[in-house]
Design a protein around this motif. Structure first.
Motif, mmCIF file in Angstrom:
data_model
loop_
_atom_site.group_PDB
_atom_site.id
_atom_site.type_symbol
_atom_site.label_atom_id
_atom_site.label_comp_id
_atom_site.label_asym_id
_atom_site.label_seq_id
_atom_site.Cartn_x
_atom_site.Cartn_y
_atom_site.Cartn_z
ATOM 1 N N VAL A 7 -83.565 -89.549 -27.182
ATOM 2 C CA VAL A 7 -82.387 -90.120 -27.698
ATOM 3 C C VAL A 7 -81.803 -90.838 -26.688
ATOM 4 O O VAL A 7 -81.922 -90.453 -25.409
ATOM 5 N N LEU A 8 -81.536 -92.163 -27.118
ATOM 6 C CA LEU A 8 -81.098 -93.107 -25.837
ATOM 7 C C LEU A 8 -79.943 -93.846 -26.313
ATOM 8 O O LEU A 8 -79.528 -93.815 -27.507
ATOM 9 N N GLU A 9 -78.885 -93.947 -25.797
ATOM 10 C CA GLU A 9 -77.671 -94.378 -25.675
ATOM 11 C C GLU A 9 -77.245 -95.613 -24.993
ATOM 12 O O GLU A 9 -77.542 -95.505 -23.859
ATOM 13 N N THR A 10 -76.735 -96.705 -25.699
ATOM 14 C CA THR A 10 -76.227 -97.840 -25.084
ATOM 15 C C THR A 10 -74.655 -97.832 -25.033
ATOM 16 O O THR A 10 -74.134 -96.760 -25.684
ATOM 17 N N ASP A 11 -73.958 -98.755 -24.829
ATOM 18 C CA ASP A 11 -72.391 -98.810 -24.931
ATOM 19 C C ASP A 11 -72.248 -98.823 -26.274
ATOM 20 O O ASP A 11 -71.097 -98.460 -26.700
ATOM 21 N N ARG A 12 -73.007 -99.145 -27.279
ATOM 22 C CA ARG A 12 -72.661 -99.458 -28.551
ATOM 23 C C ARG A 12 -73.573 -98.553 -29.736
ATOM 24 O O ARG A 12 -73.079 -98.474 -30.646
ATOM 25 N N TYR A 13 -74.640 -98.388 -29.159
ATOM 26 C CA TYR A 13 -75.450 -97.405 -30.176
ATOM 27 C C TYR A 13 -76.127 -96.236 -29.576
ATOM 28 O O TYR A 13 -76.569 -96.176 -28.285
ATOM 29 N N ARG A 14 -76.587 -95.366 -30.501
ATOM 30 C CA ARG A 14 -77.193 -94.286 -30.322
ATOM 31 C C ARG A 14 -78.487 -94.383 -31.029
ATOM 32 O O ARG A 14 -78.648 -94.650 -32.125
ATOM 33 N N ILE A 15 -79.703 -94.367 -30.172
ATOM 34 C CA ILE A 15 -81.007 -94.721 -30.751
ATOM 35 C C ILE A 15 -82.007 -93.642 -30.491
ATOM 36 O O ILE A 15 -82.089 -92.778 -29.519
ATOM 37 N N GLU A 16 -82.415 -93.026 -31.766
ATOM 38 C CA GLU A 16 -83.355 -92.010 -31.726
ATOM 39 C C GLU A 16 -84.718 -92.557 -32.093
ATOM 40 O O GLU A 16 -84.646 -93.334 -32.915
ATOM 41 N N ALA A 51 -74.567 -96.931 -34.824
ATOM 42 C CA ALA A 51 -73.316 -97.325 -34.221
ATOM 43 C C ALA A 51 -72.377 -96.430 -33.610
ATOM 44 O O ALA A 51 -72.219 -95.497 -34.520
ATOM 45 N N LEU A 52 -71.912 -96.276 -32.447
ATOM 46 C CA LEU A 52 -71.253 -95.218 -31.779
ATOM 47 C C LEU A 52 -69.608 -95.542 -32.540
ATOM 48 O O LEU A 52 -68.972 -94.388 -32.635
ATOM 49 N N ASP A 53 -69.253 -96.741 -32.746
ATOM 50 C CA ASP A 53 -67.988 -97.073 -33.255
ATOM 51 C C ASP A 53 -67.762 -96.814 -34.687
ATOM 52 O O ASP A 53 -66.784 -96.802 -35.413
ATOM 53 N N ALA A 54 -69.171 -96.642 -35.491
ATOM 54 C CA ALA A 54 -69.134 -96.437 -36.790
ATOM 55 C C ALA A 54 -70.434 -95.834 -37.100
ATOM 56 O O ALA A 54 -71.226 -96.403 -37.531
ATOM 57 N N PRO A 55 -70.321 -94.410 -37.203
ATOM 58 C CA PRO A 55 -71.288 -93.587 -37.340
ATOM 59 C C PRO A 55 -71.974 -93.766 -38.775
ATOM 60 O O PRO A 55 -73.212 -93.114 -39.038
ATOM 61 N N ASP A 56 -71.135 -94.393 -39.539
ATOM 62 C CA ASP A 56 -72.121 -94.356 -40.864
ATOM 63 C C ASP A 56 -72.820 -95.759 -41.033
ATOM 64 O O ASP A 56 -73.521 -95.886 -41.990
ATOM 65 N N GLN A 57 -72.717 -96.513 -40.138
ATOM 66 C CA GLN A 57 -73.604 -97.624 -40.160
ATOM 67 C C GLN A 57 -75.192 -97.087 -39.461
ATOM 68 O O GLN A 57 -75.181 -97.324 -38.026
ATOM 69 N N VAL A 58 -76.132 -97.029 -40.029
ATOM 70 C CA VAL A 58 -77.473 -96.414 -39.619
ATOM 71 C C VAL A 58 -78.420 -97.668 -39.919
ATOM 72 O O VAL A 58 -78.428 -98.083 -41.161
ATOM 73 N N ARG A 59 -79.160 -97.971 -39.156
ATOM 74 C CA ARG A 59 -80.353 -98.980 -39.211
ATOM 75 C C ARG A 59 -81.607 -98.427 -38.698
ATOM 76 O O ARG A 59 -81.642 -97.327 -37.948
ATOM 77 N N HIS A 60 -82.715 -98.775 -39.545
ATOM 78 C CA HIS A 60 -83.957 -98.131 -39.057
ATOM 79 C C HIS A 60 -84.816 -99.398 -38.735
ATOM 80 O O HIS A 60 -84.772 -100.509 -39.180
ATOM 81 N N ALA A 61 -85.773 -99.147 -37.539
ATOM 82 C CA ALA A 61 -86.695 -99.983 -37.312
ATOM 83 C C ALA A 61 -88.069 -99.376 -36.713
ATOM 84 O O ALA A 61 -88.254 -98.606 -36.044
ATOM 85 N N SER A 62 -89.157 -100.225 -37.276
ATOM 86 C CA SER A 62 -90.369 -99.081 -36.715
ATOM 87 C C SER A 62 -90.590 -99.546 -35.505
ATOM 88 O O SER A 62 -91.443 -98.664 -34.715
#
Length: 112
Positions: A7-16, A51-62
């Motif tokens: 799990v990695l976090e930036t100022d704007r995103y939580r990335i798993e 997105a940390l400010d909008a947890p309902d916005q989830v994106r996926h990338a391979s």
């Protein structure tokens, strides 16, 4: 090489996702790998971005490259227990804190 769930976090995103680390030896620990000064980007496979400010916005990338300078926090999923600890703490109620004589607080003495 081995793939570790992180799990990695930036100022704007939580990335798993999965980070590829050496199986053993030099720089096989996550902390050693992340602290390499010559590494500008981290390659994350099977990434989920929230997105940390909008947890309902989830994106996926391979596959995703994350610039090292944007990383604020990184941990192994196997060691992450923040959410479980928070829910248990809320259920138990507020914790009492121990006050010491040097803490700047005074106790009222009871008169008999």
């Amino acid at each position: 090489m081995r793939h570790e769930n992180i799990v990695l976090e930036t100022d704007r995103y939580r990335i798993e996702g999965k980070l590829t680390l050496p199986r053993e030896g030099y720089r096989s620990r996550l902390s050693d790998y992340v602290n390499q000064r010559d590494r500008e980007f981290f390659a994350v496979n099977e990434a989920t971005l929230t997105a940390l400010d909008a947890p309902d916005q989830v994106r996926h990338a391979s596959f995703l490259m994350v610039a090292r300078r944007h990383v604020r926090m990184v941990t192994l999923v196997a060691e992450e227990s923040f959410a479980a600890d928070d829910s248990n703490a809320k259920a138990a109620g507020p914790r009492a804190t121990k006050r010491t004589a040097g803490s700047g607080t005074r106790r009222a003495s009871s008169a008999s």
